[in-house]
Design a protein around this motif. Structure first.
Motif, PDB file in Angstrom:
ATOM      1  N   THR A  99     -14.649  19.180  10.620  1.00 33.26           N
ATOM      2  CA  THR A  99     -15.796  18.858   9.786  1.00 33.26           C
ATOM      3  C   THR A  99     -15.805  17.383   9.384  1.00 33.26           C
ATOM      4  O   THR A  99     -14.768  16.718   9.374  1.00 33.26           O
ATOM      5  N   THR A 100     -16.997  16.912   9.043  1.00 36.24           N
ATOM      6  CA  THR A 100     -17.191  15.554   8.546  1.00 36.24           C
ATOM      7  C   THR A 100     -17.810  15.629   7.159  1.00 36.24           C
ATOM      8  O   THR A 100     -18.978  16.018   7.036  1.00 36.24           O
ATOM      9  N   PRO A 101     -17.069  15.302   6.111  1.00 35.83           N
ATOM     10  CA  PRO A 101     -17.663  15.297   4.765  1.00 35.83           C
ATOM     11  C   PRO A 101     -18.723  14.214   4.640  1.00 35.83           C
ATOM     12  O   PRO A 101     -18.553  13.101   5.147  1.00 35.83           O
ATOM     13  N   ARG A 102     -19.828  14.536   3.975  1.00 36.41           N
ATOM     14  CA  ARG A 102     -20.912  13.567   3.814  1.00 36.41           C
ATOM     15  C   ARG A 102     -20.648  12.598   2.660  1.00 36.41           C
ATOM     16  O   ARG A 102     -20.905  11.413   2.778  1.00 36.41           O
ATOM     17  N   GLN A 103     -20.168  13.125   1.518  1.00 33.15           N
ATOM     18  CA  GLN A 103     -19.945  12.299   0.339  1.00 33.15           C
ATOM     19  C   GLN A 103     -18.539  11.715   0.369  1.00 33.15           C
ATOM     20  O   GLN A 103     -17.622  12.222  -0.274  1.00 33.15           O
ATOM     21  N   THR A 104     -18.371  10.642   1.115  1.00 33.51           N
ATOM     22  CA  THR A 104     -17.063  10.016   1.211  1.00 33.51           C
ATOM     23  C   THR A 104     -17.227   8.509   1.361  1.00 33.51           C
ATOM     24  O   THR A 104     -18.202   8.041   1.966  1.00 33.51           O
ATOM     25  N   THR A 105     -16.305   7.764   0.785  1.00 31.75           N
ATOM     26  CA  THR A 105     -16.384   6.310   0.830  1.00 31.75           C
ATOM     27  C   THR A 105     -15.920   5.753   2.163  1.00 31.75           C
ATOM     28  O   THR A 105     -16.291   4.640   2.544  1.00 31.75           O
ATOM     29  N   VAL A 106     -15.084   6.500   2.872  1.00 23.16           N
ATOM     30  CA  VAL A 106     -14.598   6.090   4.187  1.00 23.16           C
ATOM     31  C   VAL A 106     -14.727   7.276   5.135  1.00 23.16           C
ATOM     32  O   VAL A 106     -14.630   8.416   4.714  1.00 23.16           O
ATOM     33  N   PRO A 107     -14.974   7.034   6.441  1.00 23.22           N
ATOM     34  CA  PRO A 107     -15.094   8.143   7.393  1.00 23.22           C
ATOM     35  C   PRO A 107     -13.829   8.983   7.423  1.00 23.22           C
ATOM     36  O   PRO A 107     -12.708   8.466   7.404  1.00 23.22           O
ATOM     37  N   GLN A 137       0.829  -1.202   0.000  1.00 22.78           N
ATOM     38  CA  GLN A 137       0.000   0.000   0.000  1.00 22.78           C
ATOM     39  C   GLN A 137       0.865   1.253   0.000  1.00 22.78           C
ATOM     40  O   GLN A 137       0.593   2.219  -0.734  1.00 22.78           O
ATOM     41  N   GLN A 138       1.918   1.251   0.812  1.00 16.47           N
ATOM     42  CA  GLN A 138       2.826   2.392   0.867  1.00 16.47           C
ATOM     43  C   GLN A 138       3.484   2.619  -0.491  1.00 16.47           C
ATOM     44  O   GLN A 138       3.588   3.758  -0.960  1.00 16.47           O
ATOM     45  N   LYS A 139       3.900   1.543  -1.134  1.00 16.12           N
ATOM     46  CA  LYS A 139       4.534   1.646  -2.442  1.00 16.12           C
ATOM     47  C   LYS A 139       3.574   2.193  -3.479  1.00 16.12           C
ATOM     48  O   LYS A 139       3.942   3.025  -4.317  1.00 16.12           O
ATOM     49  N   ASN A 140       2.321   1.766  -3.407  1.00 18.28           N
ATOM     50  CA  ASN A 140       1.301   2.211  -4.358  1.00 18.28           C
ATOM     51  C   ASN A 140       0.997   3.687  -4.177  1.00 18.28           C
ATOM     52  O   ASN A 140       0.899   4.448  -5.157  1.00 18.28           O
ATOM     53  N   VAL A 143      -5.009   9.186  -1.628  1.00 16.07           N
ATOM     54  CA  VAL A 143      -4.904   8.627  -0.283  1.00 16.07           C
ATOM     55  C   VAL A 143      -6.205   7.960   0.145  1.00 16.07           C
ATOM     56  O   VAL A 143      -6.209   6.882   0.760  1.00 16.07           O
ATOM     57  N   LYS A 144      -7.317   8.584  -0.199  1.00 20.32           N
ATOM     58  CA  LYS A 144      -8.618   8.016   0.165  1.00 20.32           C
ATOM     59  C   LYS A 144      -8.833   6.661  -0.501  1.00 20.32           C
ATOM     60  O   LYS A 144      -9.393   5.740   0.107  1.00 20.32           O
ATOM     61  N   ALA A 145      -8.399   6.542  -1.738  1.00 22.73           N
ATOM     62  CA  ALA A 145      -8.565   5.284  -2.460  1.00 22.73           C
ATOM     63  C   ALA A 145      -7.774   4.140  -1.846  1.00 22.73           C
ATOM     64  O   ALA A 145      -8.096   2.964  -2.049  1.00 22.73           O
TER      65      ALA A 145
END
Length: 340
Positions: free
Chosen positions: A276-284, A21-24, A336-338
């Motif tokens: 803040t907490t974004p609503r449209q996100t795949t992970v918290p 994951q780090q390498k990617n 990073v989110k991915a």
């Protein structure tokens, strides 16, 4: 023996996945940040997970005039990320019993002349639901009924904690930074910063043009100074339970009623206290961005993986089009989110 072997296999598998994951992440971020472009990235990026740095990069110039390079000691004005620090100081004062969030602010600032000081509370100031447009004008709306983002409320909060603590706000900030081990973070009034980057915007020819930094104007809302590594230390302290009790921390990050808005990069975001907490996100994720003349900042924390993403730039590509100024921040966040 079998249990030990299974544990070892699980450990090696987790380590292997983390390394891959780090390498990617590194490959994708390097590809983005080193691409040939007329407007290259200029600042620092740090990605850290559970105390381990997954990726870090310092690029460009802290000062174009004298060709001073950005490095790990380079300090940036962090814009509205400052609000998160101010909010923690307020909540620490609450935990000490020095204030209550639902108290009207007139209790702590008796010299405020307007009658709204008897109805606006500390909670309203923290959540931008106060309705204050100026100290000598009527409220724009009933406190708590709407959201209007601004700076004046956090300046009032800095005055309140000075009254409740008996200490100056710069002293409170510096004590908090020391508690977190942040050696390159300052309230501008202390004048202790030595590695502060110059802020720039791009002119019509795409060349960096020096911006005049107005230090100590609403510092509690948008003028504090920090570095990439220091903001990782901040996240580790705040989200690691070192600054607030668990109950108060949960109160801080919980979305508040009528406290939301549309963000150019994060979409619809709900406000807690300084975070803040974004609503449209795949992970918290828990996020805060910052804008100051010549500075564009982002601090995102992914609680599930204990991952911090810090992006600090001292070039604002277009202050009239912040979507453009947050270009690299948004692309980095998506990468990073991915990987979460």
């Amino acid at each position: 023996m079998t249990r030990r072997i299974l544990f070892l296999i699980a450990f090696l598998s987790a380590f292997s996945n983390l390394f891959a994951q780090q390498k990617n992440i590194s490959r994708k971020l390097d590809s983005l940040l080193t691409a040939s472009t007329k407007t290259p990235f200029n600042g620092v990026v740090v990605v850290s997970r559970a105390g381990k740095t997954l990726y870090s990069k310092a690029a460009g110039y802290a000062n174009f005039e004298n060709k001073q390079l950005v490095n790990w000691d380079t300090e940036f004005i962090i814009g509205s990320i400052s609000k998160q620090i101010t909010a923690v100081i307020v909540l620490q004062e609450m935990e000490k019993g020095h204030l209550q969030l639902n108290d009207p602010i007139h209790k702590y600032l008796p010299d405020l002349p307007e009658k709204w000081a008897d109805t606006v509370t500390i909670h309203h100031l923290l959540t931008h639901t106060h309705g204050i447009t100026a100290l000598d004008k009527p409220l724009a709306f009933t406190p708590g009924s709407r959201f209007a983002y601004g700076f004046i409320s956090y300046d009032l909060l800095s005055q309140i904690v000075e009254k409740t603590s008996g200490r100056t706000f710069p002293d409170l900030c510096m004590a908090l930074f020391k508690q977190c081990g942040m050696q390159h973070s300052f309230h501008p009034r202390t004048k202790q910063y030595k590695d502060l980057a110059q802020g720039y915007t791009l002119n019509k020819e795409g060349q960096p043009q020096k911006e005049e930094s107005i230090l100590d104007v609403f510092a509690a809302a948008g003028g504090l100074i920090s570095s990439g590594d220091d903001l990782v230390r901040w996240n580790n302290s705040l989200h690691g339970g070192k600054l607030l009790s668990d109950k108060t921390y949960r109160l801080m990050i919980a979305p508040k009623e009528n406290a939301f808005r549309e963000h150019l990069t994060l979409g619809t975001i709900d406000y807690g206290y300084g975070i803040t907490t974004p609503r449209q996100t795949t992970v918290p994720e828990l996020a805060m961005t910052g804008v100051a003349p010549g500075f564009i900042s982002m601090n995102v924390y992914f609680p599930a993986s204990k991952t911090s993403l810090i992006v600090l730039e001292n070039i604002a590509r277009n202050m009239m089009d912040l979507k453009q100024s947050f270009y690299y921040h948004e692309q980095i966040l998506n990468i990073v989110k991915a990987a979460q």
